[in-house]
Design a protein around this motif. Sequence first.
Motif, mmCIF file in Angstrom:
data_model
loop_
_atom_site.group_PDB
_atom_site.id
_atom_site.type_symbol
_atom_site.label_atom_id
_atom_site.label_comp_id
_atom_site.label_asym_id
_atom_site.label_seq_id
_atom_site.Cartn_x
_atom_site.Cartn_y
_atom_site.Cartn_z
ATOM 1 N N MET A 1 9.384 -4.821 -3.767
ATOM 2 C CA MET A 1 8.887 -4.291 -5.377
ATOM 3 C C MET A 1 8.009 -6.463 -4.841
ATOM 4 O O MET A 1 9.084 -7.245 -4.932
ATOM 5 N N PHE A 2 6.939 -6.592 -5.722
ATOM 6 C CA PHE A 2 6.635 -8.117 -5.960
ATOM 7 C C PHE A 2 7.438 -8.552 -6.798
ATOM 8 O O PHE A 2 7.641 -7.652 -7.851
ATOM 9 N N GLN A 3 7.601 -9.827 -6.970
ATOM 10 C CA GLN A 3 7.619 -10.400 -7.856
ATOM 11 C C GLN A 3 6.871 -11.530 -9.057
ATOM 12 O O GLN A 3 7.587 -11.388 -10.011
ATOM 13 N N LYS A 4 6.021 -11.664 -8.548
ATOM 14 C CA LYS A 4 4.841 -11.515 -9.451
ATOM 15 C C LYS A 4 3.095 -11.506 -9.141
ATOM 16 O O LYS A 4 3.097 -11.506 -7.658
ATOM 17 N N ILE A 5 3.030 -11.155 -9.666
ATOM 18 C CA ILE A 5 1.435 -10.565 -9.371
ATOM 19 C C ILE A 5 0.212 -11.811 -9.705
ATOM 20 O O ILE A 5 0.069 -12.074 -11.611
ATOM 21 N N LEU A 6 -0.663 -11.756 -9.780
ATOM 22 C CA LEU A 6 -2.270 -12.878 -10.582
ATOM 23 C C LEU A 6 -2.827 -11.657 -10.736
ATOM 24 O O LEU A 6 -3.351 -10.490 -9.605
ATOM 25 N N ILE A 7 -3.768 -11.938 -11.673
ATOM 26 C CA ILE A 7 -4.650 -10.543 -12.750
ATOM 27 C C ILE A 7 -5.858 -10.710 -12.521
ATOM 28 O O ILE A 7 -6.069 -12.306 -13.074
ATOM 29 N N ILE B 1 1.729 9.555 -17.100
ATOM 30 C CA ILE B 1 1.641 8.839 -15.776
ATOM 31 C C ILE B 1 1.082 7.277 -15.322
ATOM 32 O O ILE B 1 0.100 7.507 -16.135
ATOM 33 N N ASP B 2 1.965 6.799 -16.052
ATOM 34 C CA ASP B 2 1.389 5.765 -15.962
ATOM 35 C C ASP B 2 0.004 5.088 -14.580
ATOM 36 O O ASP B 2 1.177 4.837 -13.787
ATOM 37 N N LEU B 3 -0.695 4.913 -14.264
ATOM 38 C CA LEU B 3 -2.010 4.823 -13.508
ATOM 39 C C LEU B 3 -1.710 3.605 -12.903
ATOM 40 O O LEU B 3 -1.270 2.921 -11.432
ATOM 41 N N VAL B 4 -0.974 2.038 -13.148
ATOM 42 C CA VAL B 4 -1.489 1.314 -13.019
ATOM 43 C C VAL B 4 0.287 0.843 -12.247
ATOM 44 O O VAL B 4 0.788 0.216 -11.345
ATOM 45 N N HIS B 5 1.279 1.460 -12.758
ATOM 46 C CA HIS B 5 2.531 1.161 -12.199
ATOM 47 C C HIS B 5 2.396 2.168 -11.495
ATOM 48 O O HIS B 5 2.949 1.344 -9.858
ATOM 49 N N GLU B 6 1.379 3.572 -10.708
ATOM 50 C CA GLU B 6 1.619 3.965 -9.466
ATOM 51 C C GLU B 6 1.134 3.150 -8.315
ATOM 52 O O GLU B 6 1.174 2.515 -7.496
ATOM 53 N N GLN B 7 -0.181 2.000 -8.940
ATOM 54 C CA GLN B 7 -0.612 1.321 -8.123
ATOM 55 C C GLN B 7 -0.406 0.124 -7.323
ATOM 56 O O GLN B 7 0.020 -0.238 -6.091
ATOM 57 N N ILE B 8 0.962 -0.186 -8.225
ATOM 58 C CA ILE B 8 2.085 -1.564 -8.061
ATOM 59 C C ILE B 8 2.637 -0.928 -7.068
ATOM 60 O O ILE B 8 3.378 -1.575 -6.144
ATOM 61 N N ARG B 9 3.699 0.247 -7.941
ATOM 62 C CA ARG B 9 3.974 1.202 -6.329
ATOM 63 C C ARG B 9 3.957 1.406 -4.972
ATOM 64 O O ARG B 9 4.629 0.974 -4.017
ATOM 65 N N VAL B 10 2.837 1.641 -4.700
ATOM 66 C CA VAL B 10 1.751 1.503 -3.877
ATOM 67 C C VAL B 10 2.361 0.792 -2.681
ATOM 68 O O VAL B 10 2.099 0.348 -1.550
ATOM 69 N N ALA B 11 1.389 -0.472 -3.361
ATOM 70 C CA ALA B 11 0.992 -1.715 -2.720
ATOM 71 C C ALA B 11 1.660 -2.193 -2.805
ATOM 72 O O ALA B 11 2.180 -2.981 -1.211
ATOM 73 N N SER B 12 3.496 -1.825 -3.023
ATOM 74 C CA SER B 12 4.478 -2.599 -2.671
ATOM 75 C C SER B 12 4.936 -2.432 -1.611
ATOM 76 O O SER B 12 6.015 -2.563 -1.156
#
Length: 447
Positions: A1-7, A305-316
Amino acid sequence: MFQKILIANRGEIALRVLRACKELGIQTVVVHSTADSDAMHVRLADESVCIGPPPSRESYLNIHQIVAACEITGADAVHPGYGFLSENAKFADILAAHNITFIGPSGDHIRVMGDKIEAKRTAKRLGIPVVPGSDGAISEEKEAKRVAAEIGYPVIIKASAGGGGRGMKVAHTEADLEIALQTAKSEAGAAFGDDAVYIEKYLQKPRHIEVQVFGDGAGRGVHFGERDCSLQRRHQKVWEEANSPALNAEERSRIGGICARAIADLGYSGAGTIEFLYENGEFYFIEMNTRLQVEHPVTEAITGIDLVHEQIRVASGGGLSVKQEDIKFNGHAIECRINAEDPRTFTPSPGTITHFHTPGGLGIRVDSGVYSGYKIPPYYDSLIGKLIVHGRNRVECMMRLRRALDEFVVDGIKTTLPLFRDLVGNPDIANGDYDIHWLEKYLAKGE
Ligand code: ADP
């Protein structure tokens, strides 16, 4: 999983992504222009970096500054939100070259879907139903006439590089065709620097229905049902619903299944939306958006379902948390886009919000980055918040929406709230009986 995300965004969507990161225990960095130093997402983030002056081109669209902000803060991924750089293939490629994860699909997938002729060709190849029309770009009048005669009038000429509803011209007869072709080409050339246009059948009373899809990048694809975004003004969505009042469960699973399979075959990674026009029981692909949509919360409301959680999971690289059979559709949800605009003329109304009170209670969600005393800068989109209401069925949802709209107070500026208070009491809206032209006609009548 990511440590730090830039928005790399602002407003309600920056806050939306920030909340998801906090829930997942990920550190957040936001970037902002000098006009947004007081913004809520800047106040709530763990770190913030000012990347430039107010114009988007010099701040939110400034790739070099954003990459530099990642390097300085040690962010290992970027969430682009929607708009700005979210569908910029070059940005995705540059981040990849810096070993920073772009939370979205590959640059190549963004590129294919960003070119409408290529997108349509790809959709067709993947078994997605498309609007009948030319196979590629059309430049000669003779060819245009041949295609139009084959598919039948009226036809629409669309820019391959188009977006935001621009560069489209309708021809009702062969006599209109030459002028429509020439104007579409010159408008497309001027607006997008690319004058390639194509022709398709003009559907007269369609609904806009879009399917939320997700790919895990490893050959698995799922769908999260559809959203009905037929209530539009100038091709901009105003009110969105899930499920569509026009579809039954069988149609939902048929079109959803087609889209999920296409996404799997494409090897697509992350969230996407496949947009269709729907008329007389048939779906016609118009485009695919390779990012999170403004209206994603209605899908979250009915699926839980939280779609942003899913985006982050998939990308990681963690894959999707759900399988198709886990995705269930419960009840009904409606989203109203609240803009800082005059509700009649739609002219922007920036300024200071003197009082901001949001509704609450069961089934109510407000996604907004503004607060009492906040000064809306004049440089950006006029969306100040989204009201999302969920009920066990559409009737309950509409009752709750009416109550929530009554409670909502925004003083000091004009907003589109009065428009929604009118719409919620309209019989056609109550019956779910509207197409993509309904709102324009309603507004023209000035009721
Ligand atoms: P953009 O990317 O510019 O938004 P789209 O292809 O998504 O362009 O089309 C935007 C809107 O234009 C649609 O939601 C619909 O209202 C209208 N439109 C596009 N294609 C057709 C068509 N073939 N028939 C009727 N209306 C269309």
